[in-house]
Design an enzyme around this catalytic site. Structure first.
Site, PDB file in Angstrom:
ATOM      1  N   PRO A   1     -29.594  78.072 -38.492  1.00 43.52           N
ATOM      2  CA  PRO A   1     -31.586  77.792 -38.436  1.00 43.52           C
ATOM      3  C   PRO A   1     -31.133  77.112 -39.786  1.00 43.52           C
ATOM      4  O   PRO A   1     -29.867  77.210 -40.681  1.00 43.52           O
ATOM      5  CB  PRO A   1     -31.676  79.250 -39.174  1.00 43.52           C
TER       6      PRO A   1
ATOM      7  N   ASN B   1     -19.535  82.652 -38.691  1.00 50.41           N
ATOM      8  CA  ASN B   1     -20.104  81.557 -39.679  1.00 50.41           C
ATOM      9  C   ASN B   1     -19.501  81.712 -40.803  1.00 50.41           C
ATOM     10  O   ASN B   1     -19.494  81.950 -41.308  1.00 50.41           O
ATOM     11  CB  ASN B   1     -22.154  82.266 -39.593  1.00 50.41           C
TER      12      ASN B   1
ATOM     13  N   CYS C   1     -29.678  83.507 -48.254  1.00 48.43           N
ATOM     14  CA  CYS C   1     -29.732  82.091 -48.239  1.00 48.43           C
ATOM     15  C   CYS C   1     -29.820  82.793 -50.529  1.00 48.43           C
ATOM     16  O   CYS C   1     -30.568  83.587 -50.907  1.00 48.43           O
ATOM     17  CB  CYS C   1     -31.147  81.902 -48.763  1.00 48.43           C
TER      18      CYS C   1
ATOM     19  N   LYS D   1     -28.956  87.762 -40.954  1.00 46.65           N
ATOM     20  CA  LYS D   1     -27.938  87.280 -41.069  1.00 46.65           C
ATOM     21  C   LYS D   1     -27.495  87.184 -42.731  1.00 46.65           C
ATOM     22  O   LYS D   1     -28.450  86.812 -43.613  1.00 46.65           O
ATOM     23  CB  LYS D   1     -28.053  85.982 -41.093  1.00 46.65           C
TER      24      LYS D   1
ATOM     25  N   GLN E   1     -36.585  83.699 -38.407  1.00 43.62           N
ATOM     26  CA  GLN E   1     -35.781  83.773 -39.514  1.00 43.62           C
ATOM     27  C   GLN E   1     -37.274  84.000 -40.116  1.00 43.62           C
ATOM     28  O   GLN E   1     -38.000  83.419 -40.647  1.00 43.62           O
ATOM     29  CB  GLN E   1     -35.107  83.284 -39.568  1.00 43.62           C
TER      30      GLN E   1
ATOM     31  N   ARG F   1     -23.816  72.994 -40.081  1.00 44.84           N
ATOM     32  CA  ARG F   1     -23.312  71.396 -40.550  1.00 44.84           C
ATOM     33  C   ARG F   1     -22.669  70.628 -39.358  1.00 44.84           C
ATOM     34  O   ARG F   1     -22.815  69.403 -39.335  1.00 44.84           O
ATOM     35  CB  ARG F   1     -23.119  71.321 -42.012  1.00 44.84           C
TER      36      ARG F   1
ATOM     37  N   ASP G   1     -18.014  77.043 -41.228  1.00 42.90           N
ATOM     38  CA  ASP G   1     -17.254  76.474 -41.082  1.00 42.90           C
ATOM     39  C   ASP G   1     -16.303  74.911 -40.274  1.00 42.90           C
ATOM     40  O   ASP G   1     -14.947  74.990 -40.180  1.00 42.90           O
ATOM     41  CB  ASP G   1     -15.339  75.954 -42.590  1.00 42.90           C
TER      42      ASP G   1
HETATM   43  C1  LIG Z   1     -29.569  72.010 -45.124  1.00 40.89           C
HETATM   44  C2  LIG Z   1     -28.876  73.951 -44.904  1.00 40.89           C
HETATM   45  C3  LIG Z   1     -30.014  74.448 -44.308  1.00 40.89           C
HETATM   46  C4  LIG Z   1     -29.703  76.308 -44.619  1.00 40.89           C
HETATM   47  N1  LIG Z   1     -30.721  76.221 -44.710  1.00 40.89           N
HETATM   48  C5  LIG Z   1     -30.964  77.647 -43.798  1.00 40.89           C
HETATM   49  C6  LIG Z   1     -31.550  78.612 -43.646  1.00 40.89           C
HETATM   50  O1  LIG Z   1     -33.307  78.392 -43.367  1.00 40.89           O
HETATM   51  N2  LIG Z   1     -31.536  79.829 -43.478  1.00 40.89           N
HETATM   52  C7  LIG Z   1     -30.056  80.703 -42.640  1.00 40.89           C
HETATM   53  O2  LIG Z   1     -30.216  81.892 -42.582  1.00 40.89           O
HETATM   54  N3  LIG Z   1     -29.139  79.638 -43.517  1.00 40.89           N
HETATM   55  C8  LIG Z   1     -29.317  78.816 -43.694  1.00 40.89           C
HETATM   56  N4  LIG Z   1     -28.690  77.794 -44.187  1.00 40.89           N
HETATM   57  C9  LIG Z   1     -26.930  78.213 -43.518  1.00 40.89           C
HETATM   58  C10 LIG Z   1     -26.848  77.960 -42.181  1.00 40.89           C
HETATM   59  O3  LIG Z   1     -27.398  78.883 -41.439  1.00 40.89           O
HETATM   60  C11 LIG Z   1     -25.139  78.704 -42.003  1.00 40.89           C
HETATM   61  O4  LIG Z   1     -24.829  79.705 -42.912  1.00 40.89           O
HETATM   62  C12 LIG Z   1     -24.347  77.430 -42.875  1.00 40.89           C
HETATM   63  O5  LIG Z   1     -24.398  76.425 -42.377  1.00 40.89           O
HETATM   64  C13 LIG Z   1     -22.868  77.623 -43.270  1.00 40.89           C
HETATM   65  O6  LIG Z   1     -22.131  77.727 -41.736  1.00 40.89           O
HETATM   66  P1  LIG Z   1     -20.984  75.681 -40.706  1.00 40.89           P
HETATM   67  O7  LIG Z   1     -19.930  76.121 -42.110  1.00 40.89           O
HETATM   68  O8  LIG Z   1     -21.445  76.090 -39.978  1.00 40.89           O
HETATM   69  O9  LIG Z   1     -22.048  74.748 -41.846  1.00 40.89           O
HETATM   70  C14 LIG Z   1     -28.656  76.150 -44.107  1.00 40.89           C
HETATM   71  C15 LIG Z   1     -27.518  75.701 -44.416  1.00 40.89           C
HETATM   72  C16 LIG Z   1     -27.770  73.891 -44.995  1.00 40.89           C
HETATM   73  C17 LIG Z   1     -26.626  73.381 -45.222  1.00 40.89           C
END
Ligand SMILES: Cc1cc2nc3c(=O)[nH]c(=O)nc-3n(C[C@H](O)[C@H](O)[C@H](O)COP(=O)(O)O)c2cc1C
Length: 326
Positions: free
Chosen positions: A21, A206, A107, A146, A75, A231, A208
């Site tokens: 998300p 989850n 969050c 989460k 969520q 990302r 990187d």
């Molecule tokens: C722009 C942005 C918005 C996000 N919004 C949420 C969200 O609404 N709910 C949530 O549980 N995590 C949110 N996250 C966290 C991501 O779900 C994820 O846990 C985090 O980016 C790490 O994963 P990655 O390294 O694959 O990016 C957000 C992350 C980013 C970058």
């Protein structure tokens, strides 16, 4: 090691690679695109349980989704077991069309944690457990959580996840950072794997993951039952095609700049169609720049597209204008 489908209550997710998300990014339009490229499981952007019950914010709009946008988890965030349970009862009605309820316990945004929601719940294992129990008791669909590793440090992470599981969560996603880390440093996969081997429900790791190959390597290594990617899927819906190719034993395609710009244009046009010119343009500015990642002149491409004032000009740029920087 063979990779098995991810089980979330009665749901079986294959491949066990979830799109994360991401508020402001993974709305209905992008989810639709991700699905077309093979994404097996999505989340809505997060909505406030209280906001949803009292109306007046943008929650209902966030919840809009196409019938075939499934399985889809909604969520929610909040800090009171009662309102979270009430929201879950409402959202798990079949006509709402969600297949799981996910509770945000990670969050780091101050406006969320200052009210005791999101990552702040990591400081209160007993309240977090009560919330999961209340949501589980009122939900007709599986309940997931989460979480991050902790508020300041990860020493309580296993105990926290065990409590969440004992309170009735069907699956737990762990982002391998603490709340105070924000997005700095590296995700701690040792800590994630430690949780996965100590908790009796499926744990999804989850943090990187940069490519489909890396996602599969993590899965093959175990003990996580799935991985979640955030990302790395921005401006990159073909992530899931790469994954499908690798699972078939084939090499993923090398995406040319032409292909990337075609994908960006498609995403842009659908957003304008769905949200109208003003909002579509505004929302797509931040999304488009991700499509330039790895392209020659990415910084100048970004600057130029951010200056364009009309949808027609952006489309022209994505069709032809970008070539000037190659
Ligand atoms: C722009 C942005 C918005 C996000 N919004 C949420 C969200 O609404 N709910 C949530 O549980 N995590 C949110 N996250 C966290 C991501 O779900 C994820 O846990 C985090 O980016 C790490 O994963 P990655 O390294 O694959 O990016 C957000 C992350 C980013 C970058």
């Amino acid at each position: 090691m063979t990779i098995s489908p991810l089980k979330i209550g009665p749901l079986e997710i294959w491949p066990p690679v979830l799109s994360a998300p991401m508020a402001g990014y993974t709305g209905g339009v992008y989810r639709e695109i991700l699905r077309e490229h093979g994404c097996p499981y999505c989340y809505t952007e997060m909505v406030s349980a209280k906001g949803l019950l009292h109306g007046g914010d943008d929650s209902e709009e966030i919840l809009l989704h196409a019938d075939d946008d499934r399985p889809l988890a909604v969520q929610i965030f909040g800090y009171e077991p009662e309102s979270m349970a009430e929201a879950a009862a409402m959202l798990s009605r079949p006509e709402r069309g969600f297949q799981a309820i996910d509770i945000n316990m990670g969050c780091p945004a101050r406006k969320i944690t200052s009210q005791g929601s999101g990552g702040a719940l990591l400081k209160d294992v007993s309240l977090a457990g009560d919330i999961v129990r209340a949501v589980r008791d009122s939900s007709r669909v599986p309940v997931t959580v989460k979480m991050r590793l902790g508020w300041e440090d990860s020493s309580g992470a296993v105990r926290f996840a065990q409590r969440i599981a004992a309170s009735g969560a069907h699956m737990i996603v762990v982002h391998g950072r603490t709340v105070s880390q924000g997005y700095s440093g590296k995700a701690d996969w040792k800590a994630i794997e430690g949780i996965a081997s100590e908790v009796p429900v499926p744990v999804v790791g989850n943090g990187d993951i940069l490519s489909a190959r890396e996602a599969l390597e993590r899965l093959e290594r175990g003990p996580c039952a799935g991985v979640m990617v955030g990302r790395a899927i921005l401006g990159n819906p073909v992530f899931f095609e790469d994954l499908t190719a690798l699972l078939r034993g084939e090499q993923p395609e090398e995406y040319t700049p032409q292909t990337k710009m075609r994908l960006a244009k498609e995403h842009f046009e659908r957003s304008i169609e769905r949200y109208g010119e003003r909002r579509g343009l505004l929302e797509m500015r931040k999304q488009l720049v991700h499509y330039f990642r790895g392209m020659r002149g990415a910084a100048r491409l970004r600057e130029t597209v951010l200056r364009e004032k009309s949808p027609e000009a952006v489309v022209r740029f994505l069709e032809e204008g970008w070539r000037a920087y190659q």
